[in-house]
Design a protein around this motif. Structure first.
Motif, mmCIF file in Angstrom:
data_model
loop_
_atom_site.group_PDB
_atom_site.id
_atom_site.type_symbol
_atom_site.label_atom_id
_atom_site.label_comp_id
_atom_site.label_asym_id
_atom_site.label_seq_id
_atom_site.Cartn_x
_atom_site.Cartn_y
_atom_site.Cartn_z
ATOM 1 N N LEU A 186 -7.728 6.108 -1.999
ATOM 2 C CA LEU A 186 -7.808 4.660 -1.813
ATOM 3 C C LEU A 186 -9.053 4.304 -1.019
ATOM 4 C CD1 LEU A 186 -4.176 3.395 -1.093
ATOM 5 C CD2 LEU A 186 -5.444 3.379 -3.234
ATOM 6 N N ASP A 196 0.753 9.516 -5.412
ATOM 7 C CA ASP A 196 1.036 10.889 -4.978
ATOM 8 C C ASP A 196 1.884 11.619 -6.013
ATOM 9 O OD1 ASP A 196 -0.399 10.816 -2.666
ATOM 10 O OD2 ASP A 196 1.288 10.327 -1.364
ATOM 11 N N SER A 220 -3.749 10.829 -2.178
ATOM 12 C CA SER A 220 -4.036 9.467 -2.611
ATOM 13 C C SER A 220 -4.532 8.558 -1.494
ATOM 14 C CB SER A 220 -2.778 8.859 -3.242
ATOM 15 O OG SER A 220 -2.433 9.585 -4.400
ATOM 16 N N THR A 221 -4.164 8.863 -0.245
ATOM 17 C CA THR A 221 -4.623 8.007 0.846
ATOM 18 C C THR A 221 -6.145 7.997 0.927
ATOM 19 O OG1 THR A 221 -2.619 8.518 2.081
ATOM 20 C CG2 THR A 221 -4.435 7.528 3.301
ATOM 21 N N THR A 252 0.821 -1.209 0.000
ATOM 22 C CA THR A 252 0.000 0.000 0.000
ATOM 23 C C THR A 252 0.856 1.260 0.000
ATOM 24 O OG1 THR A 252 -1.669 -1.209 1.263
ATOM 25 C CG2 THR A 252 -1.871 1.183 1.214
ATOM 26 N N ASP A 253 1.929 1.273 0.790
ATOM 27 C CA ASP A 253 2.790 2.456 0.863
ATOM 28 C C ASP A 253 3.405 2.770 -0.494
ATOM 29 O OD1 ASP A 253 2.261 2.778 3.526
ATOM 30 O OD2 ASP A 253 4.077 1.759 4.222
ATOM 31 N N ILE A 302 0.742 4.238 -2.824
ATOM 32 C CA ILE A 302 0.411 5.623 -2.458
ATOM 33 C C ILE A 302 1.522 6.568 -2.910
ATOM 34 C CG2 ILE A 302 0.116 7.190 -0.494
ATOM 35 C CD1 ILE A 302 -1.395 4.939 0.917
#
Length: 634
Positions: free
Chosen positions: A467, A455, A463-464, A447-448, A451
């Protein structure tokens, strides 16, 4: 008795169980009734095998418990079989259980209901002979008395129920038709009419939804049924609605609100509803909070004690905005593999399990569908029509295998249209682009990392939270180990959306298919429309790329080998003087790159990640560019 096939211990359900004396009706009336029910897509269990021994099989007891209706064909020889009588005892038990009571439908086949009820005439003689037989066999009077008492009580109770009688309808074809129509009418009150096939995996969801409704409470309670398109939300809502509607003064089912909300108004509701009345309301397939407000908003405060509101939606945010408590939102999950196989088999084979020679192919479909009922049903219906095309078993298997390959790469229109609604409802174009990026390139990534990429690629948006939008619409999910998960079927839907963007593969926004990518690179045919390329070379033949064409807006480039061996990396070959301009690139992954340098015409300003194992690169670019890249990656 009953079955198109064996029963497993999985939580599946038959709509009808047929209990009969084999010697009397197996080759005649019972088989005709069974065939007529199958033609109407009624999931029916009928034991087609001859019985051995005296004890009823556990499989048959299990089938009885998991059936909605039991049809008992009382014939002259029915009471001469301990097996039939034990079966009848079990059916009566299911009829009288506290919850989920079974319907018992007797058919008096050339016998008088009074003889069954009072155990007179042939039934008295049959029971006497049976009693004598087991007195000698068991040599246990207490056991014998207990069993005979249960048999007689079950016969009396069953015969007291109004049913069908050959004395009333002597024409057997007409009698079969009457019984089938009776069953269909009863099922209509219990299950959605469009789901006349096998009802699978519904009971578990119904139980959980009913627990959220807390029917004994005098509060006005709102609950949400949330899940992706085709997962079964409407089916569950209809079953619950049909089951509990009689407990309310008024009840309303607004179906498909998403498509009909412009034509709906409050007049129907206000004409039939009285203030302070206990009301049941179902709003199905809601996509906007405004739809709820326009239909029932001003009347919610005037609902009577004990009223219930059920909202089905693909978008969790709708429920949150309306104020449905988190604990009152039920997420519909996919079917288990055994349930999925049952459902697929019903539509593909018109029975509850696959033909023996189609087992492996059926399991392929189940694995691909990932428990989505819509996919299982549509695949089943499509493949069912392929069964009669070819004569030999081998030809049928070849046709099925080929059809499944095509279906996995290109969704049926019925599935695509249903699933695409969640994508179409995304409120901004950039959200649609982010979903297509994720589905085409980032399935299974952390996930990181995703993102960070989003971004950089959509820097004007956060973007967080984006999601979260995609998660709320059931387009993606996050695994416990923080990886991005995209349902296989939704990924194929995304591919279809990209393909629909342009018939020319060099002008598609995202490329992942080996044929498309190799065509573009071999022919130096890329255009400014291409924003991402992902190519897995693990099962492919190496080829030589002539150039990147005019892909000036390329942001994602990944050539990898998912099954690579260090000394056998399959490469995309390029000439040393290959010309390219990557000014917008955010991510570069190139296994086995044959260039010795990336410095020429390479701009790292937007780069967030670089991954180049087993490459021949000896020099990237100037030191200050390496420094910038490291800062970005940290």
């Amino acid at each position: 008795m009953a079955s198109s096939s064996s029963v497993t211990n999985t939580p599946v359900k038959y709509e009808v169980f047929i209990s009969f004396r084999g010697e009397d009706t197996r080759q005649g009336f019972a088989s005709h009734l069974y065939a007529a029910l199958l033609r109407k897509n009624v999931a029916t269990f009928m034991d087609t095998e001859l019985r051995e021994g005296d004890e009823i099989k556990p499989l048959l007891l299990d089938a009885i418990e998991k059936s909605t209706i039991s049809v008992v064909i009382f014939s002259n020889g029915y009471a001469s079989s301990a097996w039939c009588l034990d079966e009848l005892v079990k059916i009566v038990e299911c009829k009288n259980r506290p919850t989920n009571r079974q319907i018992l439908l007797p058919v008096f086949y050339h016998v008088d209901p009074t003889d069954v009820r009072n155990q007179s005439e042939t039934y008295r003689q049959a029971l006497a002979e049976l009693e004598e037989k087991y007195r000698k066999k068991w040599q246990n009077e207490q056991r014998l008395r207990e069993n005979v008492k249960k048999w007689r009580a079950a016969l009396t109770e069953a015969a007291n129920i109004s049913g069908h009688d050959t004395k009333t309808t002597s024409n057997e074809a007409q009698l079969v038709e009457e019984i089938v129509n009776n069953i269909l009418e009863r099922l209509d009150h219990m299950f959605p009419s469009e789901d006349k096939g096998l009802i699978v995996g519904v009971e578990r969801s119904i139980t959980e939804v009913e627990s959220l409704l807390r029917m004994g409470s005098e509060e006005t309670i709102s609950i949400g049924i949330w899940g992706m398109g085709g997962i079964g939300k409407t089916t569950i809502a209809k079953v619950v609605f049909n089951k509990i509607q009689n407990q309310f003064g008024s009840h309303f089912f607004y179906e498909n609100v998403r498509e009909t909300s412009m034509n709906l108004n409050q007049r129907t509701f206000t004409k039939r509803k009285r203030d302070n009345e206990k009301v049941l309301i179902v709003l199905d397939d809601v996509t906007l909070i405004e739809q709820i407000e326009s239909l029932i908003g001003e009347f919610v405060d005037r609902l009577g004690p004990g009223s219930r509101i059920i909202i089905t939606t693909r978008d969790k945010e709708v429920l949150q905005c309306y104020g449905v408590p988190f604990e009152n939102i039920y997420e519909v999950k996919g079917l288990s593999d055994p349930e999925a196989l049952q459902l697929f088999s019903w539509y593909a084979f018109k029975k509850t399990e696959p033909d023996s020679n189609h087992q492996d192919l059926s399991k392929r479909v189940v694995e691909y569908a990932q428990g989505i009922p819509l996919v299982l049903k549509e695949f089943g219906k499509f493949l069912y029509h392929k069964l009669d095309v070819w004569e030999s078993a081998k030809d049928k298997l070849d046709v099925w295998a080929s059809a499944i390959d095509k279906l996995q790469a290109n969704l049926l229109r019925e599935i695509q249209e249903k699933l695409k609604v969640s994508y179409d409802e995304l409120r901004a174009t950039y959200l649609k682009d982010q979903f297509l990026d994720i589905a085409c390139f980032f399935k299974g990534e952390s996930t990181d990392f995703v993102i960070n990429y989003l971004d950089a690629n959509y820097y004007e948006f956060k973007s967080t939270s984006d999601l979260d939008d995609l998660i709320n619409k059931c387009l993606i999910s996050i695994t416990p180990d923080k990886k991005i998960s995209v349902n296989d079927v939704l990924q194929v839907m995304a591919w279809e959306i990209v393909r629909e963007g342009s018939r020319c593969r060099a002008e598609r926004s995202r490329l992942w298919d080996h044929k498309d990518v190799s065509y573009v690179l071999k022919n130096n045919a890329g255009t400014e429309y291409v924003k991402g390329i992902c190519l897995d070379m693990s099962q492919r033949t190496p080829f030589k790329a002539k150039g990147f064409g005019k892909m000036h807006d390329l942001r994602f480039f990944k050539v990898h080998d998912s099954h690579y061996e260090q000394n056998n990396v399959k490469r995309v070959l390029v000439s040393k003087d290959l010309s390219f301009v990557f000014t917008e690139l955010r991510y570069l992954c190139w296994y086995g790159c044959t260039l010795d340098s990336l410095e020429k015409n390479f701009d790292t300003e937007n780069l967030v990640a670089l991954d180049m194992p087993h490459s021949e690169v000896t020099r990237l670019w100037t030191d200050n560019k390496v420094y910038i890249l490291i800062l970005i990656r940290r």
